[in-house]
Design a protein around this motif. Structure first.
Motif, PDB file in Angstrom:
ATOM      1  N   VAL A  53       0.856  -1.188   0.000  1.00 35.73           N
ATOM      2  CA  VAL A  53       0.000   0.000   0.000  1.00 35.73           C
ATOM      3  C   VAL A  53       0.892   1.237   0.000  1.00 35.73           C
ATOM      4  O   VAL A  53       1.732   1.401   0.891  1.00 35.73           O
ATOM      5  CB  VAL A  53      -0.918   0.023   1.229  1.00 35.73           C
ATOM      6  N   PRO A  54       0.791   2.108  -0.989  1.00 36.74           N
ATOM      7  CA  PRO A  54       1.632   3.315  -1.013  1.00 36.74           C
ATOM      8  C   PRO A  54       1.330   4.203   0.194  1.00 36.74           C
ATOM      9  O   PRO A  54       0.191   4.236   0.688  1.00 36.74           O
ATOM     10  CB  PRO A  54       1.232   4.006  -2.315  1.00 36.74           C
ATOM     11  N   PRO A  55       2.323   4.942   0.684  1.00 40.85           N
ATOM     12  CA  PRO A  55       2.106   5.824   1.822  1.00 40.85           C
ATOM     13  C   PRO A  55       1.394   7.124   1.460  1.00 40.85           C
ATOM     14  O   PRO A  55       1.218   8.004   2.311  1.00 40.85           O
ATOM     15  CB  PRO A  55       3.528   6.104   2.317  1.00 40.85           C
ATOM     16  N   ALA A  71      13.235   1.202  -7.830  1.00 45.27           N
ATOM     17  CA  ALA A  71      13.101   1.180  -6.376  1.00 45.27           C
ATOM     18  C   ALA A  71      12.840  -0.239  -5.880  1.00 45.27           C
ATOM     19  O   ALA A  71      13.376  -0.657  -4.841  1.00 45.27           O
ATOM     20  CB  ALA A  71      11.969   2.112  -5.948  1.00 45.27           C
ATOM     21  N   PHE A  72      12.020  -0.998  -6.603  1.00 46.74           N
ATOM     22  CA  PHE A  72      11.766  -2.392  -6.228  1.00 46.74           C
ATOM     23  C   PHE A  72      13.083  -3.170  -6.172  1.00 46.74           C
ATOM     24  O   PHE A  72      13.346  -3.915  -5.223  1.00 46.74           O
ATOM     25  CB  PHE A  72      10.819  -3.037  -7.239  1.00 46.74           C
ATOM     26  N   ALA A  73      13.924  -2.988  -7.198  1.00 54.23           N
ATOM     27  CA  ALA A  73      15.209  -3.687  -7.220  1.00 54.23           C
ATOM     28  C   ALA A  73      16.054  -3.323  -6.006  1.00 54.23           C
ATOM     29  O   ALA A  73      16.708  -4.189  -5.406  1.00 54.23           O
ATOM     30  CB  ALA A  73      15.956  -3.371  -8.514  1.00 54.23           C
ATOM     31  N   CYS A  74      16.045  -2.049  -5.609  1.00 55.32           N
ATOM     32  CA  CYS A  74      16.828  -1.618  -4.446  1.00 55.32           C
ATOM     33  C   CYS A  74      16.350  -2.299  -3.171  1.00 55.32           C
ATOM     34  O   CYS A  74      17.160  -2.783  -2.366  1.00 55.32           O
ATOM     35  CB  CYS A  74      16.723  -0.105  -4.272  1.00 55.32           C
ATOM     36  N   LEU A  97      10.094  -6.334   0.555  1.00 57.48           N
ATOM     37  CA  LEU A  97      10.824  -5.077   0.702  1.00 57.48           C
ATOM     38  C   LEU A  97      10.838  -4.316  -0.622  1.00 57.48           C
ATOM     39  O   LEU A  97      10.689  -3.087  -0.651  1.00 57.48           O
ATOM     40  CB  LEU A  97      12.252  -5.345   1.173  1.00 57.48           C
ATOM     41  N   GLY A  98      11.014  -5.041  -1.718  1.00 58.47           N
ATOM     42  CA  GLY A  98      10.959  -4.398  -3.022  1.00 58.47           C
ATOM     43  C   GLY A  98       9.615  -3.762  -3.291  1.00 58.47           C
ATOM     44  O   GLY A  98       9.537  -2.645  -3.823  1.00 58.47           O
ATOM     45  N   ALA A  99       8.549  -4.442  -2.913  1.00 58.62           N
ATOM     46  CA  ALA A  99       7.207  -3.902  -3.131  1.00 58.62           C
ATOM     47  C   ALA A  99       6.999  -2.610  -2.353  1.00 58.62           C
ATOM     48  O   ALA A  99       6.405  -1.653  -2.859  1.00 58.62           O
ATOM     49  CB  ALA A  99       6.167  -4.943  -2.730  1.00 58.62           C
ATOM     50  N   VAL A 100       7.492  -2.573  -1.121  1.00 59.31           N
ATOM     51  CA  VAL A 100       7.361  -1.350  -0.316  1.00 59.31           C
ATOM     52  C   VAL A 100       8.147  -0.207  -0.949  1.00 59.31           C
ATOM     53  O   VAL A 100       7.655   0.921  -1.071  1.00 59.31           O
ATOM     54  CB  VAL A 100       7.838  -1.609   1.126  1.00 59.31           C
ATOM     55  N   ALA A 101       9.382  -0.485  -1.367  1.00 62.75           N
ATOM     56  CA  ALA A 101      10.201   0.559  -1.985  1.00 62.75           C
ATOM     57  C   ALA A 101       9.564   1.059  -3.278  1.00 62.75           C
ATOM     58  O   ALA A 101       9.545   2.262  -3.552  1.00 62.75           O
ATOM     59  CB  ALA A 101      11.602   0.020  -2.254  1.00 62.75           C
ATOM     60  N   GLY A 102       9.018   0.149  -4.087  1.00 63.59           N
ATOM     61  CA  GLY A 102       8.365   0.550  -5.320  1.00 63.59           C
ATOM     62  C   GLY A 102       7.136   1.407  -5.076  1.00 63.59           C
ATOM     63  O   GLY A 102       6.880   2.372  -5.805  1.00 63.59           O
ATOM     64  N   ALA A 103       6.371   1.077  -4.024  1.00 68.23           N
ATOM     65  CA  ALA A 103       5.181   1.864  -3.697  1.00 68.23           C
ATOM     66  C   ALA A 103       5.564   3.287  -3.295  1.00 68.23           C
ATOM     67  O   ALA A 103       4.889   4.257  -3.679  1.00 68.23           O
ATOM     68  CB  ALA A 103       4.396   1.182  -2.582  1.00 68.23           C
ATOM     69  N   TYR A 104       6.635   3.434  -2.518  1.00 72.12           N
ATOM     70  CA  TYR A 104       7.105   4.769  -2.130  1.00 72.12           C
ATOM     71  C   TYR A 104       7.422   5.608  -3.353  1.00 72.12           C
ATOM     72  O   TYR A 104       7.135   6.817  -3.395  1.00 72.12           O
ATOM     73  CB  TYR A 104       8.349   4.643  -1.256  1.00 72.12           C
TER      74      TYR A 104
END
Length: 339
Positions: A243-245, A257-260, A278-285
């Motif tokens: 869920v994006p913030p 971002a997902f890769a990071c 973790l990739g999914a969270v970074a991608g959502a951000y």
């Protein structure tokens, strides 16, 4: 081409990114696909430093990973923008100057965050990075991430000789185009999106695993989440989207971002499904601000995901009163970039 020494080298790079710097011109449009017309009035057009290598380098550095970045840029205005964007971010950027100029892209972005990109790669096929430039950096790296620039494929032999793990992002590969195939088959961690192969994505992922050296293949599907496949899997495992913030306004840079996020978890020794979360969270951000690589997830955000995962596991497996352990993020001193 001349070598630009910008800072003292880091003793170790957690991640060394090679290739993929450039500048994006972002054009907001009312909808995609665009209706046919001679012209379309649009809101203000902005220029951002972007492209895949920049995104992975910035994202990894923001997560506290010691990050090196090698590439070609031009002695031009876009090249100056790249230098300025990376200065002071913790990315140890070591460019070579190419007479062919800095890569560009024009990205059309719809109100729902979807985009269409027009990419000007401009590197000639005979462009090569000298071993004297990249070998010292490879020897200090824990992990290498190759962007799919043509010149980066010529680093694979040295990467393999040094026994280094390597990742790549094939973006919207359809599983057929020859340019991507060597990257797909010679990398340990392979990222791609579902956009290129569509319903064939499962067979493309299996082909990468069967024919190449990959340990894991991850296909991102935007709001649909991502799919993870290893040799132990009969079919790709679905990893739900995070869920994006905040509201989704621009998906540029979400895949980088997902890769990071994934690499952060992998370097910390986390299970592959944790890495994908973790990739999914970074991608959502990355989708919550306009432009490319303008909102970068931090280590505290990802540690919170790991803590939630550990707490959920403890409710099932740990005896009452046990405190689940949580590993520290990868320890590294982030190098500083000079002007």
């Amino acid at each position: 081409m001349t070598f630009q020494q910008v800072s003292e080298p880091s003793d170790v790079y957690d991640v060394l990114v090679v290739g993929g710097a450039g500048v994006d011109t972002i054009v907001p449009v009312g909808a995609l696909p665009l209706p046919s017309a001679d012209s379309h009035p649009v809101p203000p057009i902005h220029e951002w430093v972007g492209h895949t290598g920049t995104g992975v380098a910035l994202g990894c550095a923001a997560l506290g990973l010691a990050t090196g970045f090698l590439d070609f840029i031009g002695d031009d205005h876009p090249g100056s923008l790249v230098r300025e964007r990376l200065a002071g971010t913790g990315v140890d950027f070591r460019p070579l100057v190419s007479p062919h100029g800095t890569r560009r892209a024009v990205n059309l972005v719809a109100p729902d965050g979807r985009r269409m990109s027009f990419y000007d790669g401009r590197d000639p096929v005979d462009l090569r990075m000298s071993a004297e430039h990249y070998l010292p950096a490879l020897r200090r790296a824990r992990h290498v991430h190759l962007s799919i620039m043509h010149f980066t494929r010529f680093l694979y032999d040295d990467i393999e000789a040094l026994g280094l793990p390597v990742s790549t992002d094939l973006h919207d590969w359809d599983g057929l185009t020859d340019h991507h195939r060597e990257f797909a088959l010679r990398s340990d961690v392979v990222f791609l999106s579902t956009a290129g192969a569509g319903e064939r994505i499962g067979s493309v992922m299996r082909e990468i695993l069967h024919d190449g050296r990959a340990e894991v293949v991850i296909a991102t599907a935007g709001a649909g989440g991502a799919y993870l496949l290893t040799s132990d899997d009969r079919t790709p495992r679905l990893v739900p989207a995070a869920v994006p913030p905040g509201p989704v306004v621009d998906s540029n840079g979400a895949g980088d971002a997902f890769a990071c996020g994934f690499l952060y978890g992998r370097l910390a020794g986390r299970p592959l499904e944790d890495c994908a979360r973790l990739g999914a969270v970074a991608g959502a951000y990355a989708c919550t601000s306009p432009g490319t690589h303008t909102t970068l997830v931090g280590p505290d955000d990802l540690r919170a995901v790991l803590a939630d995962t550990a707490a959920a596991a403890a409710t099932v497996t740990a005896p009452h009163g046990d405190e689940p352990g949580l590993p520290e993020p990868p320890a590294a001193q982030v190098s500083r970039t000079g002007a």
